[in-house]
Design a protein around this motif. Structure first.
Motif, mmCIF file in Angstrom:
data_model
loop_
_atom_site.group_PDB
_atom_site.id
_atom_site.type_symbol
_atom_site.label_atom_id
_atom_site.label_comp_id
_atom_site.label_asym_id
_atom_site.label_seq_id
_atom_site.Cartn_x
_atom_site.Cartn_y
_atom_site.Cartn_z
ATOM 1 N N THR A 52 -2.707 -4.848 -7.717
ATOM 2 C CA THR A 52 -2.139 -6.097 -7.220
ATOM 3 C C THR A 52 -3.206 -7.169 -6.988
ATOM 4 O O THR A 52 -2.877 -8.348 -6.906
ATOM 5 N N ASP A 53 -4.472 -6.767 -6.904
ATOM 6 C CA ASP A 53 -5.546 -7.743 -6.730
ATOM 7 C C ASP A 53 -6.045 -8.296 -8.066
ATOM 8 O O ASP A 53 -5.950 -9.477 -8.337
ATOM 9 N N CYS A 54 -6.571 -7.422 -8.916
ATOM 10 C CA CYS A 54 -7.222 -7.885 -10.146
ATOM 11 C C CYS A 54 -6.349 -7.785 -11.395
ATOM 12 O O CYS A 54 -6.721 -8.272 -12.443
ATOM 13 N N HIS A 55 -5.229 -7.116 -11.306
ATOM 14 C CA HIS A 55 -4.283 -6.922 -12.414
ATOM 15 C C HIS A 55 -4.791 -5.968 -13.489
ATOM 16 O O HIS A 55 -4.263 -5.951 -14.605
ATOM 17 N N LYS A 56 -5.783 -5.164 -13.156
ATOM 18 C CA LYS A 56 -6.248 -4.131 -14.086
ATOM 19 C C LYS A 56 -5.256 -2.972 -14.053
ATOM 20 O O LYS A 56 -4.763 -2.603 -12.995
ATOM 21 N N ARG A 57 -4.974 -2.411 -15.209
ATOM 22 C CA ARG A 57 -4.152 -1.201 -15.254
ATOM 23 C C ARG A 57 -5.065 -0.002 -15.114
ATOM 24 O O ARG A 57 -6.145 0.042 -15.693
ATOM 25 N N TYR A 58 -4.621 0.956 -14.329
ATOM 26 C CA TYR A 58 -5.427 2.141 -14.072
ATOM 27 C C TYR A 58 -4.511 3.321 -13.836
ATOM 28 O O TYR A 58 -3.315 3.169 -13.599
ATOM 29 N N ILE A 59 -5.089 4.500 -13.919
ATOM 30 C CA ILE A 59 -4.330 5.726 -13.698
ATOM 31 C C ILE A 59 -4.644 6.222 -12.296
ATOM 32 O O ILE A 59 -5.804 6.390 -11.929
ATOM 33 N N HIS A 60 -3.587 6.423 -11.513
ATOM 34 C CA HIS A 60 -3.735 6.902 -10.137
ATOM 35 C C HIS A 60 -2.946 8.193 -9.989
ATOM 36 O O HIS A 60 -1.768 8.252 -10.310
ATOM 37 N N GLN A 61 -3.620 9.203 -9.510
ATOM 38 C CA GLN A 61 -2.943 10.476 -9.282
ATOM 39 C C GLN A 61 -2.548 10.567 -7.823
ATOM 40 O O GLN A 61 -3.333 10.263 -6.941
ATOM 41 N N GLY A 62 -1.324 10.940 -7.589
ATOM 42 C CA GLY A 62 -0.834 11.063 -6.217
ATOM 43 C C GLY A 62 0.055 9.895 -5.842
ATOM 44 O O GLY A 62 0.375 9.035 -6.649
ATOM 45 N N LEU A 63 0.451 9.859 -4.587
ATOM 46 C CA LEU A 63 1.337 8.816 -4.087
ATOM 47 C C LEU A 63 0.551 7.566 -3.731
ATOM 48 O O LEU A 63 -0.598 7.632 -3.311
ATOM 49 N N ILE A 64 1.202 6.422 -3.883
ATOM 50 C CA ILE A 64 0.596 5.149 -3.497
ATOM 51 C C ILE A 64 1.365 4.619 -2.307
ATOM 52 O O ILE A 64 2.583 4.466 -2.354
ATOM 53 N N ASN A 65 0.651 4.341 -1.235
ATOM 54 C CA ASN A 65 1.253 3.746 -0.047
ATOM 55 C C ASN A 65 0.982 2.251 -0.081
ATOM 56 O O ASN A 65 -0.158 1.824 -0.124
ATOM 57 N N GLY A 66 2.023 1.441 -0.094
ATOM 58 C CA GLY A 66 1.850 -0.006 -0.137
ATOM 59 C C GLY A 66 1.560 -0.491 -1.545
ATOM 60 O O GLY A 66 2.015 0.081 -2.524
ATOM 61 N N ASN A 67 0.772 -1.557 -1.644
ATOM 62 C CA ASN A 67 0.444 -2.147 -2.935
ATOM 63 C C ASN A 67 -0.631 -1.331 -3.642
ATOM 64 O O ASN A 67 -1.614 -0.926 -3.022
ATOM 65 N N PRO A 68 -0.466 -1.109 -4.950
ATOM 66 C CA PRO A 68 -1.502 -0.371 -5.675
ATOM 67 C C PRO A 68 -2.768 -1.211 -5.853
ATOM 68 O O PRO A 68 -2.709 -2.331 -6.341
ATOM 69 N N ILE A 69 -3.879 -0.673 -5.389
ATOM 70 C CA ILE A 69 -5.184 -1.322 -5.534
ATOM 71 C C ILE A 69 -6.071 -0.365 -6.326
ATOM 72 O O ILE A 69 -6.188 0.808 -5.985
ATOM 73 N N CYS A 70 -6.731 -0.873 -7.371
ATOM 74 C CA CYS A 70 -7.555 -0.018 -8.223
ATOM 75 C C CYS A 70 -8.844 0.384 -7.496
ATOM 76 O O CYS A 70 -9.253 -0.263 -6.528
ATOM 77 N N PRO A 71 -9.497 1.448 -7.958
ATOM 78 C CA PRO A 71 -10.737 1.901 -7.322
ATOM 79 C C PRO A 71 -11.843 0.840 -7.311
ATOM 80 O O PRO A 71 -12.633 0.774 -6.370
ATOM 81 N N THR A 72 -11.883 -0.009 -8.320
ATOM 82 C CA THR A 72 -12.910 -1.061 -8.372
ATOM 83 C C THR A 72 -12.712 -2.050 -7.222
ATOM 84 O O THR A 72 -13.664 -2.399 -6.522
ATOM 85 N N CYS A 73 -11.498 -2.494 -7.014
ATOM 86 C CA CYS A 73 -11.223 -3.454 -5.937
ATOM 87 C C CYS A 73 -11.370 -2.824 -4.556
ATOM 88 O O CYS A 73 -11.640 -3.517 -3.584
ATOM 89 N N LYS A 74 -11.197 -1.510 -4.470
ATOM 90 C CA LYS A 74 -11.321 -0.812 -3.186
ATOM 91 C C LYS A 74 -12.771 -0.622 -2.752
ATOM 92 O O LYS A 74 -13.029 -0.335 -1.586
ATOM 93 N N LYS A 75 -13.717 -0.754 -3.685
ATOM 94 C CA LYS A 75 -15.121 -0.523 -3.340
ATOM 95 C C LYS A 75 -15.563 -1.459 -2.224
ATOM 96 O O LYS A 75 -15.359 -2.675 -2.286
ATOM 97 N N ALA A 76 -16.188 -0.877 -1.225
ATOM 98 C CA ALA A 76 -16.694 -1.669 -0.101
ATOM 99 C C ALA A 76 -17.889 -2.505 -0.547
ATOM 100 O O ALA A 76 -18.639 -2.113 -1.438
ATOM 101 N N GLY A 77 -18.046 -3.644 0.062
ATOM 102 C CA GLY A 77 -19.220 -4.473 -0.191
ATOM 103 C C GLY A 77 -19.135 -5.373 -1.410
ATOM 104 O O GLY A 77 -20.144 -5.934 -1.838
#
Length: 191
Positions: A52-77
């Motif tokens: 929902t942030d960068c619009h990149k498509r990615y594969i996520h295993q497991g349940l998503i709570n709330g808006n899907p955010i990719c691992p790149t956007c989740k990186k701290a810093g």
């Protein structure tokens, strides 16, 4: 069979002859392999999400709570002062692999063909606008447009630059990549 050949021809770099080889391979493969292939494609389909942030498509295993955010956007810093606009998901991976960019991303999804009059058929400007607005609230200072050195890439960069200049009245610096990539070159192969 013809339908499957046509589907394989849509893969990047796959022509009619190669697509027919794929179909032939599948037809001669064991039933257990065909079932495994179908299961893998179905499983992957269920796990593909759009960030929902960068619009990149990615594969996520497991349940998503709330808006899907990719691992790149989740990186701290990550640096909220910089936004890099790219055309494809693979372009984000190229920049992440080089470790040379630590800002935010936005993936257009495709290029605008040269001389296209219906820009909104190719890129979703309202979501780009929302991404820029969200980062402006976090001190966005510069947008870097990173498109391929092709006619479509250059045209897309021109349209995006004009859109930003029109809607943000020079409040944000807009730049493009240096041209160390030859005309017609693609970012995916520039490592």
């Amino acid at each position: 069979m013809d339908n499957l050949v046509e589907l394989f021809k849509k893969f990047p770099g796959i022509g009619g002859r190669q697509a027919k080889r794929f179909v032939s391979f599948i037809m001669h493969a064991s039933p257990s392999y065909r079932k495994e292939l179908i299961a893998a494609i179905t499983h992957t389909h269920a796990q593909v999400h759009t960030c929902t942030d960068c619009h990149k498509r990615y594969i996520h295993q497991g349940l998503i709570n709330g808006n899907p955010i990719c691992p790149t956007c989740k990186k701290a810093g990550r640096d909220n002062n910089l936004l890099l606009i790219v055309a494809h998901d693979a372009d984000v991976d190229v920049f992440e692999h080089t470790l040379s960019f630590n800002g935010q991303y936005y993936v257009l999804g495709r290029y605008i063909p040269l001389f296209s009059e219906k820009i909104e058929e190719y890129i979703h400007l309202p979501s780009l606008h929302a991404r820029i607005d969200g980062l402006l609230a976090q001190e966005l200072q510069e947008i870097i447009i990173a498109t391929n050195a092709t006619s479509d890439g250059d045209y897309t960069a021109k349209v995006i630059r004009e859109y930003i200049q029109k809607n943000y009245d020079g409040r944000i610096k807009v730049s493009t990549l240096g041209r160390g990539i030859s005309t017609g070159g693609e970012l995916e192969y520039a490592d």
